[in-house]
Design a protein around this motif. Structure first.
Motif, PDB file in Angstrom:
ATOM      1  N   HIS A 128       0.829  -1.208   0.000  1.00  0.00           N
ATOM      2  CA  HIS A 128       0.000   0.000   0.000  1.00  0.00           C
ATOM      3  C   HIS A 128       0.856   1.248   0.000  1.00  0.00           C
ATOM      4  O   HIS A 128       2.010   1.245   0.424  1.00  0.00           O
ATOM      5  N   THR A 129       0.275   2.316  -0.525  1.00  0.00           N
ATOM      6  CA  THR A 129       0.875   3.645  -0.523  1.00  0.00           C
ATOM      7  C   THR A 129      -0.033   4.525   0.330  1.00  0.00           C
ATOM      8  O   THR A 129      -0.967   4.033   0.959  1.00  0.00           O
ATOM      9  N   MET A 130       0.177   5.816   0.270  1.00  0.00           N
ATOM     10  CA  MET A 130      -0.714   6.741   0.968  1.00  0.00           C
ATOM     11  C   MET A 130      -2.083   6.806   0.286  1.00  0.00           C
ATOM     12  O   MET A 130      -3.067   7.179   0.902  1.00  0.00           O
ATOM     13  N   SER A 131      -2.152   6.426  -0.995  1.00  0.00           N
ATOM     14  CA  SER A 131      -3.406   6.580  -1.730  1.00  0.00           C
ATOM     15  C   SER A 131      -4.012   5.277  -2.274  1.00  0.00           C
ATOM     16  O   SER A 131      -5.176   5.259  -2.636  1.00  0.00           O
ATOM     17  N   HIS A 132      -3.231   4.211  -2.368  1.00  0.00           N
ATOM     18  CA  HIS A 132      -3.698   2.973  -3.001  1.00  0.00           C
ATOM     19  C   HIS A 132      -3.260   1.738  -2.212  1.00  0.00           C
ATOM     20  O   HIS A 132      -2.250   1.776  -1.498  1.00  0.00           O
ATOM     21  N   VAL A 133      -4.034   0.664  -2.399  1.00  0.00           N
ATOM     22  CA  VAL A 133      -3.632  -0.646  -1.900  1.00  0.00           C
ATOM     23  C   VAL A 133      -3.573  -1.596  -3.088  1.00  0.00           C
ATOM     24  O   VAL A 133      -4.229  -1.372  -4.115  1.00  0.00           O
ATOM     25  N   MET A 134      -2.787  -2.667  -2.937  1.00  0.00           N
ATOM     26  CA  MET A 134      -2.606  -3.636  -4.006  1.00  0.00           C
ATOM     27  C   MET A 134      -2.529  -5.026  -3.411  1.00  0.00           C
ATOM     28  O   MET A 134      -1.950  -5.219  -2.339  1.00  0.00           O
ATOM     29  N   CYS A 135      -3.085  -6.001  -4.126  1.00  0.00           N
ATOM     30  CA  CYS A 135      -3.056  -7.396  -3.698  1.00  0.00           C
ATOM     31  C   CYS A 135      -2.859  -8.274  -4.926  1.00  0.00           C
ATOM     32  O   CYS A 135      -3.532  -8.079  -5.938  1.00  0.00           O
ATOM     33  N   ALA A 136      -1.945  -9.224  -4.848  1.00  0.00           N
ATOM     34  CA  ALA A 136      -1.782 -10.257  -5.870  1.00  0.00           C
ATOM     35  C   ALA A 136      -2.027 -11.594  -5.183  1.00  0.00           C
ATOM     36  O   ALA A 136      -1.513 -11.837  -4.086  1.00  0.00           O
ATOM     37  N   ILE A 137      -2.834 -12.463  -5.806  1.00  0.00           N
ATOM     38  CA  ILE A 137      -3.151 -13.766  -5.227  1.00  0.00           C
ATOM     39  C   ILE A 137      -3.011 -14.812  -6.328  1.00  0.00           C
ATOM     40  O   ILE A 137      -3.388 -14.561  -7.473  1.00  0.00           O
ATOM     41  N   SER A 138      -2.432 -15.981  -5.967  1.00  0.00           N
ATOM     42  CA  SER A 138      -2.088 -16.957  -6.990  1.00  0.00           C
ATOM     43  C   SER A 138      -1.948 -18.351  -6.392  1.00  0.00           C
ATOM     44  O   SER A 138      -1.806 -18.518  -5.178  1.00  0.00           O
ATOM     45  N   ASP A 139      -1.944 -19.343  -7.283  1.00  0.00           N
ATOM     46  CA  ASP A 139      -1.641 -20.715  -6.885  1.00  0.00           C
ATOM     47  C   ASP A 139      -0.132 -20.927  -6.774  1.00  0.00           C
ATOM     48  O   ASP A 139       0.315 -22.003  -6.382  1.00  0.00           O
ATOM     49  N   ARG A 140       0.639 -19.932  -7.160  1.00  0.00           N
ATOM     50  CA  ARG A 140       2.106 -19.992  -7.113  1.00  0.00           C
ATOM     51  C   ARG A 140       2.638 -18.810  -6.326  1.00  0.00           C
ATOM     52  O   ARG A 140       1.933 -17.824  -6.111  1.00  0.00           O
ATOM     53  N   LEU A 141       3.889 -18.873  -5.933  1.00  0.00           N
ATOM     54  CA  LEU A 141       4.503 -17.769  -5.184  1.00  0.00           C
ATOM     55  C   LEU A 141       4.393 -16.467  -5.962  1.00  0.00           C
ATOM     56  O   LEU A 141       4.555 -16.450  -7.187  1.00  0.00           O
ATOM     57  N   VAL A 142       4.150 -15.380  -5.229  1.00  0.00           N
ATOM     58  CA  VAL A 142       3.966 -14.071  -5.842  1.00  0.00           C
ATOM     59  C   VAL A 142       4.438 -12.981  -4.880  1.00  0.00           C
ATOM     60  O   VAL A 142       4.379 -13.149  -3.658  1.00  0.00           O
TER      61      VAL A 142
END
Length: 169
Positions: free
Chosen positions: A58-72
């Protein structure tokens, strides 16, 4: 692999990024959301679902998420964030500095460290290259991609193919 990002509302980044993870989990896997624990290096994981991997940023303005069956691993920063020369010398080789924009290189290294579960102490040894515009991570089994998102820059490193785009919600 699914990658999501959203603008922060009135909540803080830590709370919002876990809400985004719950959304991503439901989109990909449905069912009851599993318990989260952290490794000694602080990497969050699902102890009851070792088949599902995720990364948060996350930043001051955004969040991010990556989800997978493999390492990420993922990282997001404001596009105007400056990387100091001192920091650049700490985490990047002179060859890397010639090939990459400083912020892009920071994002790639952070997302790679999140992928492998390392620490900042190991970041300089993880060397990225660029050939004909293609990003080449330190490990041949890893793919890396840079993104521009609504005033932010982001990077994702993962085992296998990486999504061409990020879903904004």
């Amino acid at each position: 692999m699914l990658i999501f990002s959203t603008r922060l509302g009135s909540r803080g980044g830590s709370e919002a990024v876990y809400d985004l993870l719950k959304y991503a989990y439901w989109q990909r896997y449905a069912g009851e959301f599993p318990e989260i624990k952290k490794t000694p290096n602080g990497k969050p994981y699902f102890p009851d679902r070792p088949d599902i991997h995720f990364s948060l940023s996350h930043t001051m303005s955004h969040v991010m998420c990556a989800i997978s069956d493999r390492l990420v691993g993922c990282d997001i920063e404001a596009a105007d964030r400056e990387v100091s020369n001192r920091a650049l010398r700490f985490f990047a080789s002179s060859e890397e500095q010639e090939m990459f924009d400083p912020l892009d290189l920071w994002l790639l290294k952070e997302s790679y460290i999140k992928l492998i579960g390392g620490t900042l102490a190991t970041i300089k040894q993880q060397r990225f290259q660029k050939e004909s515009g293609r990003i080449i991570p330190p490990d041949a089994s890893v793919s890396a991609k840079l993104y521009s998102i609504d005033g932010c820059r982001a990077a994702v490193c993962g085992i296998g193919a990486i999504s061409a785009s990020i879903e904004l919600i």
